[in-house]
Motif scaffolding. Structure first.
Motif, mmCIF file in Angstrom:
data_model
loop_
_atom_site.group_PDB
_atom_site.id
_atom_site.type_symbol
_atom_site.label_atom_id
_atom_site.label_comp_id
_atom_site.label_asym_id
_atom_site.label_seq_id
_atom_site.Cartn_x
_atom_site.Cartn_y
_atom_site.Cartn_z
ATOM 1 N N GLY A 142 0.649 8.056 -2.279
ATOM 2 C CA GLY A 142 -0.800 8.266 -2.240
ATOM 3 C C GLY A 142 -1.173 9.709 -1.975
ATOM 4 N N VAL A 143 -0.169 10.592 -1.924
ATOM 5 C CA VAL A 143 -0.423 11.974 -1.482
ATOM 6 C C VAL A 143 -1.486 12.692 -2.325
ATOM 7 N N LEU A 144 -1.425 12.515 -3.656
ATOM 8 C CA LEU A 144 -2.383 13.254 -4.489
ATOM 9 C C LEU A 144 -3.771 12.631 -4.433
ATOM 10 N N ALA A 145 -3.824 11.307 -4.359
ATOM 11 C CA ALA A 145 -5.122 10.636 -4.229
ATOM 12 C C ALA A 145 -5.791 11.052 -2.919
ATOM 13 N N ILE A 169 5.679 -1.602 -3.730
ATOM 14 C CA ILE A 169 6.041 -0.980 -2.449
ATOM 15 C C ILE A 169 5.251 0.313 -2.257
ATOM 16 N N SER A 170 5.107 1.077 -3.344
ATOM 17 C CA SER A 170 4.323 2.317 -3.270
ATOM 18 C C SER A 170 2.894 2.030 -2.836
ATOM 19 N N ILE A 171 2.338 0.973 -3.371
ATOM 20 C CA ILE A 171 0.945 0.664 -3.040
ATOM 21 C C ILE A 171 0.832 0.253 -1.571
ATOM 22 N N ALA A 211 -0.298 -1.270 -11.039
ATOM 23 C CA ALA A 211 -0.539 -1.266 -12.489
ATOM 24 C C ALA A 211 0.494 -0.400 -13.186
ATOM 25 N N ALA A 212 0.879 -0.812 -14.390
ATOM 26 C CA ALA A 212 1.723 0.024 -15.251
ATOM 27 C C ALA A 212 0.798 0.799 -16.169
ATOM 28 N N GLY A 213 0.899 2.106 -16.129
ATOM 29 C CA GLY A 213 0.045 2.935 -16.985
ATOM 30 C C GLY A 213 -1.423 2.618 -16.762
ATOM 31 N N ALA A 251 -1.728 12.301 -13.107
ATOM 32 C CA ALA A 251 -0.584 11.419 -13.379
ATOM 33 C C ALA A 251 0.699 12.212 -13.235
ATOM 34 N N ASN A 252 1.416 11.957 -12.150
ATOM 35 C CA ASN A 252 2.730 12.571 -11.949
ATOM 36 C C ASN A 252 3.765 11.477 -12.176
ATOM 37 N N ILE A 253 4.128 11.275 -13.432
ATOM 38 C CA ILE A 253 5.091 10.236 -13.815
ATOM 39 C C ILE A 253 6.150 10.960 -14.658
ATOM 40 N N LEU A 254 7.078 10.276 -15.290
ATOM 41 C CA LEU A 254 8.037 10.994 -16.141
ATOM 42 C C LEU A 254 7.466 11.185 -17.547
HETATM 43 N N1 SAH Z 1 1.973 10.912 -7.201
HETATM 44 C C1 SAH Z 1 3.092 11.079 -6.295
HETATM 45 C C2 SAH Z 1 4.316 10.276 -6.733
HETATM 46 C C3 SAH Z 1 4.933 10.697 -8.033
HETATM 47 S S1 SAH Z 1 6.463 9.849 -8.377
HETATM 48 C C4 SAH Z 1 3.435 12.551 -6.169
HETATM 49 O O1 SAH Z 1 2.900 13.328 -6.940
HETATM 50 O O2 SAH Z 1 4.243 12.922 -5.330
HETATM 51 C C5 SAH Z 1 6.023 8.829 -9.733
HETATM 52 C C6 SAH Z 1 5.435 7.501 -9.334
HETATM 53 O O3 SAH Z 1 5.016 6.876 -10.552
HETATM 54 C C7 SAH Z 1 6.419 6.555 -8.670
HETATM 55 O O4 SAH Z 1 5.851 6.064 -7.480
HETATM 56 C C8 SAH Z 1 6.611 5.430 -9.703
HETATM 57 O O5 SAH Z 1 6.738 4.159 -9.109
HETATM 58 C C9 SAH Z 1 5.332 5.508 -10.510
HETATM 59 N N2 SAH Z 1 5.419 5.079 -11.924
HETATM 60 C C10 SAH Z 1 6.452 5.221 -12.779
HETATM 61 N N3 SAH Z 1 6.121 4.754 -13.997
HETATM 62 C C11 SAH Z 1 4.835 4.321 -13.907
HETATM 63 C C12 SAH Z 1 3.916 3.737 -14.829
HETATM 64 N N4 SAH Z 1 4.254 3.507 -16.085
HETATM 65 N N5 SAH Z 1 2.672 3.432 -14.383
HETATM 66 C C13 SAH Z 1 2.311 3.666 -13.100
HETATM 67 N N6 SAH Z 1 3.144 4.213 -12.193
HETATM 68 C C14 SAH Z 1 4.378 4.530 -12.582
#
Ligand code: SAH
Length: 308
Positions: free
Chosen positions: A164-167, A187-189, A215-217, A234-237
């Motif tokens: 939740g750091v960025l929110a 777990i993150s939530i 939620a996914a995406g 959105a900090n995801i891969l």
């Molecule tokens: N926002 C935080 C965490 C980033 S890590 C920060 O900036 O530090 C990426 C997070 O995205 C992880 O908690 C992971 O569970 C989540 N994640 C990965 N794929 C996702 C998707 N498709 N939809 C939503 N969340 C996703």
């Protein structure tokens, strides 16, 4: 790199995703088999799926090939280290506070690092990602800090919120904004809910509060109901970022800002291209500010906007 996790991501069609076998059935020889996960990031593209395999260590090339071969339609195959994984080591070491602009992310033990004028964010090391130690989190915090000097946002979404750091950071900077924070991982939530309490932030739907959903995406009725957003983070891969580029772009209000991270430098053009296709253009280059020990620009932060 053995203390980091690795992720193999690929795009595939629905048929391959649905036919995904049990890993133990196909690879009984593996002592430490990866966890495989498939998802459909955009309900409007029912044939565009994303598979992610999570490894505890960097997998050998032949294992990557064997897994890829399970998905005959595989495209955009990317193997990358996961940003952070060894929480036990990290928490034993004791996290040093991390400064990004006015933000200081710290554990309870380091609350004294917060000085007058700082915005302190209390985050413990735990089961979720996002203590500010990673370059992607740091880059996003810097982007928010810079944006705060010139913009006001009222409707904020943080996708993949982790701890939740960025929110929390955004809610502190734009106090009247109504925010939603999501993660694919329940777990993150749960961790984020705790962190809201630790930071005296309120969960909920009204201005000044943060609504939490798993939620996914963009796949959640609440995410759709609250759109459009004037700030999406959105900090995801990279592969999921590309996969969700359409619904994310569509949820951004004209003139709105999108902050993206989690991509490697080598993936930057591909992610940019995906979002350009939906009318988004870069507004800031933040890659000249690499944090601490990270190699220069290894994890770039993209700041995009939708032309009015
Ligand atoms: N926002 C935080 C965490 C980033 S890590 C920060 O900036 O530090 C990426 C997070 O995205 C992880 O908690 C992971 O569970 C989540 N994640 C990965 N794929 C996702 C998707 N498709 N939809 C939503 N969340 C996703």
């Amino acid at each position: 790199m053995s203390d980091k996790g690795w992720a193999l991501t690929l795009a595939c069609n629905r048929r391959d995703a649905e036919a995904m076998p049990e890993i133990g059935d196909v690879f009984p020889d593996l002592l430490d088999p990866p966890t495989l996960n498939v998802e459909e990031p955009d309900p409007d593209q029912p044939d565009a799926w994303v598979m992610t395999a999570y490894f505890s260590e960097q997998p050998a090339a032949d294992l990557v090939d064997r897994i890829t071969a399970l998905f005959p339609s595989a495209a955009d195959v990317v193997l990358a280290p996961l940003p952070d994984a060894d929480w036990t080591t990290l928490s034993q070491r004791g996290l040093e506070p991390v400064r990004a602009g006015r933000f200081v992310v710290h554990t309870a033990a380091h609350a004294d690092a917060v000085r007058i004028g700082d915005i302190g964010l209390a985050i413990e090391a735990g089961l979720a990602f996002g203590t500010g130690q990673h370059a992607t989190t740091h880059g996003c915090l810097l982007a928010l800090d810079r944006l705060a000097r010139r913009r006001t946002f009222r409707r904020i979404a943080d996708l993949g919120t982790g701890t939740g750091v960025l929110a929390l950071a955004a809610a502190r900077r734009w106090r009247r904004a109504a925010s939603i924070a999501t993660d694919i991982d329940p777990i993150s939530i749960a961790v984020t809910a705790e962190n809201l309490r630790d930071n005296r932030a309120l969960a909920g739907r009204s201005p000044g509060r943060i609504e939490l959903v798993v939620a996914a995406g963009m796949q959640h009725q609440r995410l759709a109901a609250r759109a459009p957003y004037d700030l999406i983070i959105a900090n995801i891969l990279a592969p999921p970022l590309v996969a969700i580029s359409r619904p994310v772009s569509a949820a951004l209000a004209p003139g709105g800002v999108l902050v993206l991270a989690g991509l490697l430098r080598s993936q930057k053009q591909r992610v940019l291209a995906a979002y350009r296709k939906h009318g988004l253009v870069p507004v800031m280059d933040l890659n000249d500010r690499p944090p601490g020990r990270q190699r220069r620009g290894e994890w770039p932060t993209l700041v995009l906007t939708r032309a009015r």
